[in-house]
Design a protein around this motif. Structure first.
Motif, PDB file in Angstrom:
ATOM      1  N   LYS A   1       0.704  -1.312  -0.092  1.00  0.00           N
ATOM      2  CA  LYS A   1      -0.113  -0.130  -0.029  1.00  0.00           C
ATOM      3  C   LYS A   1       0.664   1.178  -0.067  1.00  0.00           C
ATOM      4  N   LYS A   2       1.968   1.339   0.655  1.00  0.00           N
ATOM      5  CA  LYS A   2       2.793   2.461   0.677  1.00  0.00           C
ATOM      6  C   LYS A   2       3.322   2.781  -0.693  1.00  0.00           C
ATOM      7  N   LYS A   3       3.813   1.674  -1.207  1.00  0.00           N
ATOM      8  CA  LYS A   3       4.243   2.161  -2.642  1.00  0.00           C
ATOM      9  C   LYS A   3       3.185   2.502  -3.728  1.00  0.00           C
ATOM     10  N   ALA A   4       2.116   1.870  -3.440  1.00  0.00           N
ATOM     11  CA  ALA A   4       1.126   2.591  -4.336  1.00  0.00           C
ATOM     12  C   ALA A   4       0.668   3.965  -4.051  1.00  0.00           C
ATOM     13  N   LEU A   5       0.733   4.344  -2.620  1.00  0.00           N
ATOM     14  CA  LEU A   5       0.458   5.755  -2.280  1.00  0.00           C
ATOM     15  C   LEU A   5       1.354   6.754  -2.673  1.00  0.00           C
ATOM     16  N   ASN A   6       2.548   6.258  -2.776  1.00  0.00           N
ATOM     17  CA  ASN A   6       3.832   7.069  -3.344  1.00  0.00           C
ATOM     18  C   ASN A   6       3.742   7.206  -4.601  1.00  0.00           C
ATOM     19  N   SER A   7       3.202   6.085  -5.286  1.00  0.00           N
ATOM     20  CA  SER A   7       2.946   6.284  -6.898  1.00  0.00           C
ATOM     21  C   SER A   7       2.119   7.245  -7.070  1.00  0.00           C
TER      22      SER A   7
ATOM     23  N   ILE B   1      -5.262  14.052 -11.047  1.00  0.00           N
ATOM     24  CA  ILE B   1      -6.141  13.054 -10.945  1.00  0.00           C
ATOM     25  C   ILE B   1      -7.810  13.313 -10.712  1.00  0.00           C
ATOM     26  N   ILE B   2      -8.538  12.699 -11.297  1.00  0.00           N
ATOM     27  CA  ILE B   2     -10.072  13.011 -11.235  1.00  0.00           C
ATOM     28  C   ILE B   2     -10.911  11.969 -10.372  1.00  0.00           C
ATOM     29  N   GLY B   3     -11.333  12.563  -9.078  1.00  0.00           N
ATOM     30  CA  GLY B   3     -12.071  11.785  -8.363  1.00  0.00           C
ATOM     31  C   GLY B   3     -10.913  10.835  -7.290  1.00  0.00           C
ATOM     32  N   LYS B   4     -11.403   9.826  -6.885  1.00  0.00           N
ATOM     33  CA  LYS B   4     -10.585   9.194  -5.952  1.00  0.00           C
ATOM     34  C   LYS B   4     -10.332   7.776  -6.650  1.00  0.00           C
ATOM     35  N   PRO B   5      -8.946   7.529  -6.382  1.00  0.00           N
ATOM     36  CA  PRO B   5      -8.437   6.234  -7.028  1.00  0.00           C
ATOM     37  C   PRO B   5      -9.161   5.111  -6.130  1.00  0.00           C
ATOM     38  N   LYS B   6      -9.572   3.979  -7.119  1.00  0.00           N
ATOM     39  CA  LYS B   6     -10.212   2.847  -6.783  1.00  0.00           C
ATOM     40  C   LYS B   6      -9.260   1.461  -6.614  1.00  0.00           C
ATOM     41  N   GLN B   7      -9.592   0.693  -5.619  1.00  0.00           N
ATOM     42  CA  GLN B   7      -8.740  -0.509  -5.570  1.00  0.00           C
ATOM     43  C   GLN B   7      -9.632  -1.476  -6.342  1.00  0.00           C
ATOM     44  N   ILE B   8      -8.771  -2.451  -7.318  1.00  0.00           N
ATOM     45  CA  ILE B   8      -9.390  -3.519  -7.842  1.00  0.00           C
ATOM     46  C   ILE B   8      -8.668  -4.679  -7.598  1.00  0.00           C
ATOM     47  N   SER B   9      -9.183  -5.709  -8.029  1.00  0.00           N
ATOM     48  CA  SER B   9      -8.591  -7.173  -7.598  1.00  0.00           C
ATOM     49  C   SER B   9      -7.644  -7.292  -8.373  1.00  0.00           C
TER      50      SER B   9
ATOM     51  N   ILE C   1       2.784  -8.949  -7.029  1.00  0.00           N
ATOM     52  CA  ILE C   1       2.029  -7.595  -6.748  1.00  0.00           C
ATOM     53  C   ILE C   1       1.013  -7.772  -5.761  1.00  0.00           C
ATOM     54  N   LYS C   2       0.709  -7.141  -4.845  1.00  0.00           N
ATOM     55  CA  LYS C   2      -0.173  -7.353  -3.479  1.00  0.00           C
ATOM     56  C   LYS C   2      -1.405  -6.178  -3.544  1.00  0.00           C
ATOM     57  N   VAL C   3      -1.013  -5.109  -4.414  1.00  0.00           N
ATOM     58  CA  VAL C   3      -2.106  -4.049  -4.527  1.00  0.00           C
ATOM     59  C   VAL C   3      -2.336  -3.529  -5.882  1.00  0.00           C
TER      60      VAL C   3
ATOM     61  N   LYS D   1     -14.173  -0.112  -5.149  1.00  0.00           N
ATOM     62  CA  LYS D   1     -14.313   0.574  -3.716  1.00  0.00           C
ATOM     63  C   LYS D   1     -13.086   1.440  -3.808  1.00  0.00           C
ATOM     64  N   ILE D   2     -13.324   2.779  -2.897  1.00  0.00           N
ATOM     65  CA  ILE D   2     -12.084   3.812  -2.871  1.00  0.00           C
ATOM     66  C   ILE D   2     -10.877   3.218  -2.113  1.00  0.00           C
ATOM     67  N   PHE D   3      -9.756   3.345  -2.756  1.00  0.00           N
ATOM     68  CA  PHE D   3      -8.444   3.215  -2.261  1.00  0.00           C
ATOM     69  C   PHE D   3      -8.200   4.031  -1.065  1.00  0.00           C
ATOM     70  N   ASP D   4      -8.310   3.650   0.211  1.00  0.00           N
ATOM     71  CA  ASP D   4      -8.094   4.367   1.437  1.00  0.00           C
ATOM     72  C   ASP D   4      -6.519   4.923   1.744  1.00  0.00           C
TER      73      ASP D   4
END
Length: 123
Positions: free
Chosen positions: A11-17, A29-37, A57-59, A106-109
């Motif tokens: 998650k930390k690397k995703a947030l940094n990206s 970025i438009i709207g909120k990032p979303k987490q997908i499977s 990959i985990k996220v 769902k929104i990526f927290d």
């Protein structure tokens, strides 16, 4: 407008990206990032890149950006985020699938836009 798929080890690397996309890539970025499977991200990556993607990959996060596909690709080539980024343009048949997926996901927290914060400080 384009989608960017972020495939990260945590998650930390995703947030940094996400932060790198805005700050260094100068994309909006438009709207909120979303987490997908992970499975959907793996399948999508395999279809777009036409080769076997890394499986550690985990996220997986999907984000919509305001800029054109070409501008997104050119700006992202200049940065080195800690995750794998794939720009999904309207040319791919997967784009329409991702539009539907984006609406349902769902929104990526944990994400907040640094651009929004600086815009408020200027007022």
């Amino acid at each position: 407008m384009a989608f960017i798929l972020i495939r990260a080890m945590n998650k930390k690397k995703a947030l940094n990206s996400l932060a790198d996309i805005e700050r260094h890539g100068k994309l909006t970025i438009i709207g909120k990032p979303k987490q997908i499977s992970i499975k959907k991200a793996y399948t999508l990556t395999k279809r777009i890149l036409k080769k076997e993607p890394r499986g550690d990959i985990k996220v997986a996060v999907l984000v919509k950006v305001k800029e054109s596909t070409t501008e997104s690709i050119m700006n992202l080539r200049k940065i080195h985020p800690p995750a794998h980024l794939i720009v999904i343009s309207e040319e791919y048949p997967e784009y329409n699938v991702m539009c539907e997926e984006f609406k349902k996901a769902k929104i990526f927290d944990g994400y907040y836009s640094s651009k929004n914060k600086s815009d408020k400080d200027k007022k």
